[in-house]
Write a protein that holds these residues in place. Sequence first.
Motif, PDB file in Angstrom:
ATOM      1  N   MET A 179       0.844  -1.197   0.000  1.00 46.37           N
ATOM      2  CA  MET A 179       0.000   0.000   0.000  1.00 46.37           C
ATOM      3  C   MET A 179       0.880   1.247   0.000  1.00 46.37           C
ATOM      4  N   SER A 180       0.603   2.157  -0.916  1.00 50.22           N
ATOM      5  CA  SER A 180       1.400   3.380  -0.971  1.00 50.22           C
ATOM      6  C   SER A 180       1.015   4.312   0.174  1.00 50.22           C
ATOM      7  N   ARG A 181       1.956   5.108   0.578  1.00 51.68           N
ATOM      8  CA  ARG A 181       1.698   6.057   1.658  1.00 51.68           C
ATOM      9  C   ARG A 181       0.927   7.270   1.142  1.00 51.68           C
ATOM     10  N   LYS A 182       0.323   7.990   2.061  1.00 51.40           N
ATOM     11  CA  LYS A 182      -0.407   9.212   1.753  1.00 51.40           C
ATOM     12  C   LYS A 182       0.241  10.346   2.542  1.00 51.40           C
ATOM     13  N   ILE A 183       1.028  11.158   1.835  1.00 48.92           N
ATOM     14  CA  ILE A 183       1.813  12.204   2.475  1.00 48.92           C
ATOM     15  C   ILE A 183       1.308  13.568   2.038  1.00 48.92           C
ATOM     16  N   ILE A 184       1.178  14.449   3.008  1.00 42.54           N
ATOM     17  CA  ILE A 184       0.780  15.835   2.744  1.00 42.54           C
ATOM     18  C   ILE A 184       1.904  16.761   3.185  1.00 42.54           C
ATOM     19  N   HIS A 185       2.203  17.749   2.370  1.00 41.93           N
ATOM     20  CA  HIS A 185       3.104  18.829   2.783  1.00 41.93           C
ATOM     21  C   HIS A 185       2.293  20.113   2.833  1.00 41.93           C
ATOM     22  N   ILE A 186       2.242  20.715   4.025  1.00 44.25           N
ATOM     23  CA  ILE A 186       1.531  21.982   4.219  1.00 44.25           C
ATOM     24  C   ILE A 186       2.558  23.100   4.331  1.00 44.25           C
ATOM     25  N   ASP A 187       2.363  24.151   3.537  1.00 44.49           N
ATOM     26  CA  ASP A 187       3.281  25.285   3.534  1.00 44.49           C
ATOM     27  C   ASP A 187       2.459  26.565   3.632  1.00 44.49           C
TER      28      ASP A 187
END
Length: 355
Positions: free
Chosen positions: A1-9
Amino acid sequence: MSRKIIHIDMDAFFASVEQRDFPELRGKPVAVGGSSERGVIAAASYEARKYGIRSAMASKIAVRRCPQLIFQKHRFEVYKEVSQQIREIFYEYTHLVEPLSLDEAFLDVTDNKKGIESATEVAREIKQKIFDQTQLTASAGVSVNKFLAKVASDQRKPNGIFIIKPSGVQAFIEQLPIEKFFGVGKKTAEKMHQLDIHKGKDLLRFDLPRMLHYFGKAGHYFYDVARGVDERPVRPNRERKSVGIENTFSRDLKDEQQIKHEVETLKQGLLKRLSKSGKGGKTLTLKVKFDNFEQITRSKTIEQEIASNQLARLADDLLNEAPINRPIRLLGLTVSNFQEDATTDALQLKINFSD
């Protein structure tokens, strides 16, 4: 399962807080820190950025570019409070939060606290909550790893969201200008252009041994991310021990004036990174690598946090102490020896940024 990554800027964070709190500044070019006479800018509003104004730029240069620029005294305690308020929103969704600075962070929402299937929906909710609670906007990048999420968050600033789905990773990277790759600065971009590398697809021509030959240890990173690979996990409570910057030159430096010019560039870059990271320390280290790969370091430690005007002087002292009578292939500057609450301690460095 692929990861779910968020980058908040956060969008132009320091300047946006000033425009929020002082309505008369809205829609106008604003610089936080510095002054019209001297100093270094800590942050710039989007209206100011249209004139080419950026953080770590000398105030005199900024004023020449934008005579109507408004200088606003920094309020770092306020920025820190707002940053903590935003961080609390992140923790509503996941404990896997890796702050990079006061205004940006990675989140792993693969298994989020609210059981939301879509990482894009999580990002939208977070952006809306940030605005509702702080009246500030943020940009978000969503993808399967940290590299892609970071790059994605820059695609639709300000107040945007950009998703790179697993099926579109390679196509996106292949068309991405090399200057947009996270970790590629001006000097690296120049070197890549000399190798006829202009977009991500051009990196695919190079096997790993050639990448290591041209870019050293960074070759591993460029080889992987060109293929959409970044296995770095989101690390909560990451504690940085140092903040540094270095540059490997495409041609060895032999001239003293060239060397001093490159050290000056490193000073400005380090000040920018320190300001963004919210860190400050008591030790400055100069690293010099010669053409035969021999490496030396020179360090100085003072009793208090290093202020920006002290950093410049200390760097010059270290350079004077180093034997620079041989061709140089790399120069670096690093600040270390942080105290326990480095974010608070670094405020003195940031305050001196604009004295």
